[in-house]
Design a protein around this motif. Structure first.
Motif, mmCIF file in Angstrom:
data_model
loop_
_atom_site.group_PDB
_atom_site.id
_atom_site.type_symbol
_atom_site.label_atom_id
_atom_site.label_comp_id
_atom_site.label_asym_id
_atom_site.label_seq_id
_atom_site.Cartn_x
_atom_site.Cartn_y
_atom_site.Cartn_z
ATOM 1 N N PHE A 185 0.825 -1.203 0.000
ATOM 2 C CA PHE A 185 0.000 0.000 0.000
ATOM 3 C C PHE A 185 0.866 1.263 0.000
ATOM 4 N N ARG A 186 2.000 1.221 0.671
ATOM 5 C CA ARG A 186 2.861 2.406 0.748
ATOM 6 C C ARG A 186 3.373 2.825 -0.627
ATOM 7 N N VAL A 189 0.219 5.180 -2.059
ATOM 8 C CA VAL A 189 -0.540 6.163 -1.276
ATOM 9 C C VAL A 189 -0.399 7.594 -1.810
ATOM 10 N N GLU A 190 0.638 7.866 -2.591
ATOM 11 C CA GLU A 190 0.814 9.209 -3.137
ATOM 12 C C GLU A 190 0.085 9.397 -4.465
ATOM 13 N N ALA A 207 -8.662 5.047 4.693
ATOM 14 C CA ALA A 207 -8.039 6.312 5.079
ATOM 15 C C ALA A 207 -7.248 6.164 6.369
ATOM 16 N N HIS A 209 -5.584 3.477 7.357
ATOM 17 C CA HIS A 209 -4.305 2.824 7.073
ATOM 18 C C HIS A 209 -3.355 3.777 6.346
ATOM 19 N N ALA A 210 -3.902 4.669 5.537
ATOM 20 C CA ALA A 210 -3.051 5.685 4.903
ATOM 21 C C ALA A 210 -2.486 6.625 5.968
ATOM 22 N N LEU A 213 0.515 5.505 7.664
ATOM 23 C CA LEU A 213 1.725 5.676 6.848
ATOM 24 C C LEU A 213 2.112 7.148 6.745
ATOM 25 N N THR A 215 0.170 9.633 5.605
ATOM 26 C CA THR A 215 -0.316 10.212 4.357
ATOM 27 C C THR A 215 -1.824 10.371 4.390
ATOM 28 N N ARG A 216 -2.289 11.413 3.728
ATOM 29 C CA ARG A 216 -3.715 11.579 3.504
ATOM 30 C C ARG A 216 -3.996 11.333 2.028
ATOM 31 N N LEU A 217 -4.865 10.369 1.732
ATOM 32 C CA LEU A 217 -5.121 10.002 0.343
ATOM 33 C C LEU A 217 -5.715 11.171 -0.439
#
Length: 296
Positions: A185-186, A189-190, A207, A209-210, A213, A215-217
């Motif tokens: 997933f990482r 995510v961008e 969201a 799990h993001a 990491l 990050t905000r999807l």
């Protein structure tokens, strides 16, 4: 040991307001009567339920246990009243059922339709919630049944295995990821995403799990069903995360590829869950048996 529903209603009100005075007002009792009822409860049970202080009351361990059971009893009484009143009006008994996004959209519609066709005097109220919320609601007695990711269920919730519910990534066939068998997933995510509306349980899950990491999807579009998401992905608007059963169905008619997500959280099993299957109302037991027969 003798106490009535008014005692339980009063105790729940006192516990929730942390005040005998406010609890008494909520259930329309005089303060003296409320105090006497609480003392009567403690005498009947042989334990202290409240710690009284200047700023109100706090529950003892016994009080916390009683609160848990009292909520279940009152929920069941309200369910009984509602169901019997419905029968008196010639209407139906109702099962309160909570489900996560994939359960509600992919597994339940046909299954519940078949059950309702067989049982014309039963109706089902279905609400969508994230699996953790379903577990908490079932534990608190706020619903009869749930369909949730098994990993989110604590040990005190009974469950019956229902189906696999793997989450996968979908991308247009022209994407560089299209020929990958799996991805972490990482790695994505961008990217631009297409997803469900923010009120959906699956959106909250992904969201979250993001966020772990850092990050905000970034969503180019949010829609309310997986078919619409698949069409957006096929057009190259972004990638998406959806249940594998939905992704495979969409891939049969859309130019998208399905890529497995390597992260452990993507490998889920759905389970039918209840506080206690033995103590469910009969309509809910009938639904459990139906779901057990169609479990994959």
């Amino acid at each position: 040991m003798r106490f009535d529903l008014v005692d339980l209603q009063l105790f729940v009100a006192v516990a929730e307001t942390r005040s005998i005075t406010n609890g008494a007002q909520r259930v329309h009792l005089a303060l003296a009567s409320a105090s006497a009822r609480i003392k009567g409860l403690e005498a009947a049970l042989g334990v202290s339920l409240l710690r009284r202080g200047r700023r109100g009351v706090e529950l003892t361990a016994a009080g916390e246990t009683l609160l848990d059971h009292a909520r279940v009893v009152l929920h069941n009484v309200e369910t009984m009243r509602g169901d019997l009143a419905a029968f008196a009006r010639g209407v139906k008994a109702t099962v309160r059922f909570l489900a996560n996004t994939s359960g509600l959209s992919e597994y339940l519609p046909k299954t519940l339709a078949a059950f309702l066709a067989e049982h014309p005097h039963i109706s089902i109220d279905v609400e969508e919630h994230e699996s953790g919320e379903i577990a908490r609601a079932i534990a608190a007695g706020a619903a009869d049944l749930g369909l949730a990711a098994e990993h989110a269920l604590p040990d005190n919730i009974e469950r019956i295995a229902f189906s696999e519910d793997r989450l996968v990534l979908v991308a247009t066939r022209h994407d560089e990821l299209a020929n990958r068998r799996q991805v972490e997933f990482r790695e994505v995510v961008e990217r631009d995403f297409v997803g469900l509306i923010t009120s959906s349980a699956l959106h909250t899950h992904i969201a979250g799990h993001a966020a772990r990491l850092g990050t905000r999807l970034r969503f180019r579009a949010r829609l309310n069903n997986f078919d619409a998401i698949g069409q957006m992905v096929a057009a190259g608007i972004g990638v998406a995360v959806m249940p594998e059963i939905a992704a495979r169905r969409c891939a049969r008619s859309m130019k998208i590829n399905v890529i497995r997500i390597r992260d452990p959280w993507a490998n889920r099993r759905l389970a039918i869950c209840a506080r206690s299957f033995k103590t469910l109302p009969r309509p809910a037991k009938l639904l459990v048996e139906h779901l057990r027969k169609v479990a994959q």
